[in-house]
Design an enzyme around this catalytic site. Structure first.
Site, PDB file in Angstrom:
ATOM      1  N   LYS A 191       0.827  -1.210   0.000  1.00 58.90           N
ATOM      2  CA  LYS A 191       0.000   0.000   0.000  1.00 58.90           C
ATOM      3  C   LYS A 191       0.867   1.270   0.000  1.00 58.90           C
ATOM      4  O   LYS A 191       2.058   1.230   0.310  1.00 58.90           O
ATOM      5  CB  LYS A 191      -0.920  -0.012   1.230  1.00 58.90           C
ATOM      6  CG  LYS A 191      -1.920  -1.178   1.218  1.00 58.90           C
ATOM      7  CD  LYS A 191      -2.906  -1.050   0.082  1.00 58.90           C
ATOM      8  CE  LYS A 191      -4.062  -2.031   0.174  1.00 58.90           C
ATOM      9  NZ  LYS A 191      -3.766  -3.375  -0.337  1.00 58.90           N
TER      10      LYS A 191
HETATM   11  C1  LIG Z   1      -9.651  -2.921  -1.203  1.00 62.71           C
HETATM   12  C2  LIG Z   1      -9.014  -3.623  -0.051  1.00 62.71           C
HETATM   13  N1  LIG Z   1      -9.734  -3.857   1.056  1.00 62.71           N
HETATM   14  C3  LIG Z   1      -9.199  -4.460   2.111  1.00 62.71           C
HETATM   15  C4  LIG Z   1      -7.902  -4.905   2.117  1.00 62.71           C
HETATM   16  C5  LIG Z   1      -7.392  -5.650   3.300  1.00 62.71           C
HETATM   17  O1  LIG Z   1      -6.287  -5.043   3.879  1.00 62.71           O
HETATM   18  P1  LIG Z   1      -5.165  -5.901   4.634  1.00 62.71           P
HETATM   19  O2  LIG Z   1      -4.416  -6.671   3.608  1.00 62.71           O
HETATM   20  O3  LIG Z   1      -4.342  -4.866   5.315  1.00 62.71           O
HETATM   21  O4  LIG Z   1      -5.867  -6.786   5.597  1.00 62.71           O
HETATM   22  C6  LIG Z   1      -7.103  -4.663   1.000  1.00 62.71           C
HETATM   23  C7  LIG Z   1      -5.677  -5.025   0.944  1.00 62.71           C
HETATM   24  O5  LIG Z   1      -5.140  -5.970   0.682  1.00 62.71           O
HETATM   25  C8  LIG Z   1      -7.679  -4.037  -0.128  1.00 62.71           C
HETATM   26  O6  LIG Z   1      -6.961  -3.827  -1.240  1.00 62.71           O
END
Ligand SMILES: Cc1ncc(COP(=O)(O)O)c(C=O)c1O
Length: 391
Positions: A191
């Site tokens: 990210k």
């Molecule tokens: C659109 C979206 N929502 C939720 C997530 C979940 O985040 P994380 O990987 O930090 O749990 C991600 C990331 O991978 C994402 O791209």
């Protein structure tokens, strides 16, 4: 793997981060302090993130999924309660609803030019069982939050923003993530702001925010940090919660990353402009976007019918890493099997999904890298189109 952790086969990787000596120093200082879990660094990270968004406070958590799960838990869903989510998202947007006993109802996206949830489709999907709407800011381009907000207000629904791709992006008078009742951010390794694994929750209502902060740590009334400082040993548990705490190590990293966001954003913006000028033979979503973007992803749409795997193989041979954001959630076997809504036809999502391709985008890339990728992609599309459609 080389010393940077990158697989050496890629000349241009899909994603990278801006971590350097500054983060190493910040993390080392936390290790030296020997206070590793939630503490002063986390509190400062929350305050600094909240200030960037122009909100009073924020709650740091262990991942974006944890942020979304806490948001879903706060809805107090009963079995059969429905939450409208875009199918064209990472599965986390929908899975937390299912995990809380609700039914994710999948909405379409607006058009091939705008891959965010379609507020008109959302309106069509509202029933007496609907409790909330989830908007996702695809690739850093903010969904039509004003329309979603109006729809949620009219029907007394909660609006949750999955702002995993959109840290600190202004849309109108508010930042992405603050139009909703709850905004959820991710600091996963790829990210724009990364802590390796991590996330943040913002909530309009102070009571709701406090509830989310308590749920982050088992709904224990005081934190270990508070107890260490005050010497208190007693605590109460007034509701169910989880351990979704971040560490002070990740928060220290996040604070440095936050300070680099503007420079990173400028570089990404420049690369996207270079891509747009150099690409041919593909459609480019959001090309006409009037509001700012986090420029998290560089997604393109291949010509209909073109074999995406062959394009990806051509690019991989040239050392270019690609990905697909996302296979539609309503097509995954779990969601197809369990929910009637999984069989719903989502015409725009279905038509763009096989065409989507994400190209490398990160601020360690040069403009020459972007031109190299664009040229290789354009050539691959040209060759495969000639092969597929004989004259
Ligand atoms: C659109 C979206 N929502 C939720 C997530 C979940 O985040 P994380 O990987 O930090 O749990 C991600 C990331 O991978 C994402 O791209």
């Amino acid at each position: 793997m080389d010393t940077t952790g990158q697989a050496p086969r890629w000349k241009v990787t899909l994603a990278d981060n801006t971590v350097d000596e500054q983060e190493i120093e910040a993390v080392t200082a936390v290790l030296r302090s020997r206070w590793l879990s939630v503490g002063e660094q986390t509190r400062l990270f929350e305050q600094e993130f909240a200030a960037k968004l122009g909100v009073p406070d924020a709650v740091a958590v262990s991942s974006g999924t944890a942020a979304l799960h806490l948001a879903a838990m706060s809805l107090d869903l009963r079995p059969g309660d429905e939450v409208i989510v875009p199918s064209l998202s990472f599965v986390a947007s929908a899975e937390v609803i299912a995990l809380c006993g609700g039914v994710p109802v999948f909405a379409d996206v607006r058009s091939p030019a705008d891959l965010t949830i379609d507020p008109a489709d959302v309106r069509r999907l509202i029933t007496s069982r609907t409790r909330a709407i989830v908007g996702m800011h695809y690739g850093g381009y903010v969904a039509d939050t004003a329309a979603l907000r109006a729809c949620a207000d009219e029907h007394c629904l909660r609006l949750i923003e999955d702002a995993a791709h959109a840290p600190v992006v202004r849309q109108g008078e508010l930042m992405a993530g603050t139009w909703g009742d709850i905004g959820c951010f991710s600091f996963f390794a790829t990210k724009n702001v990364t802590t390796g694994e991590g996330g943040m929750v913002v909530a309009r209502d102070a009571g709701l925010r406090d509830h989310i902060r308590r749920m982050r740590s088992h709904c224990i009334a005081t934190s270990a940090w508070d107890r260490m400082r005050t010497g208190a040993v007693d605590y109460d548990v007034a509701a169910v919660g989880l351990n979704y705490r971040p560490t002070d190590i990740s928060s220290a990293l996040g604070r440095v990353q936050l300070g680099k966001l503007d420079i990173d954003r400028d570089r990404r913006r420049g690369l996207v402009a270079t891509y747009r000028a150099a690409l041919s033979g593909v459609d480019i979503p959001f090309a006409a976007a009037r509001t700012d973007s986090a420029h998290h992803l560089m997604a393109v749409l291949l010509p209909p019918g073109l074999n995406r795997e062959r394009v990806r193989a051509d690019l991989a041979t040239a050392g270019i890493q690609t990905s697909v954001h996302y296979p539609p959630t309503h097509r995954f076997s779990f969601y197809r099997r369990l929910f009637a809504s999984g069989t719903r036809v989502l015409p725009v999502t279905e038509s763009v999904a096989p065409r989507l391709l994400s190209l490398p985008l990160h601020s360690r890339m040069s403009d020459d890298d972007a031109v190299f990728v664009a040229d290789r992609l354009s050539a691959s599309v040209r060759n495969l189109t000639t092969t597929v459609i004989p004259r």
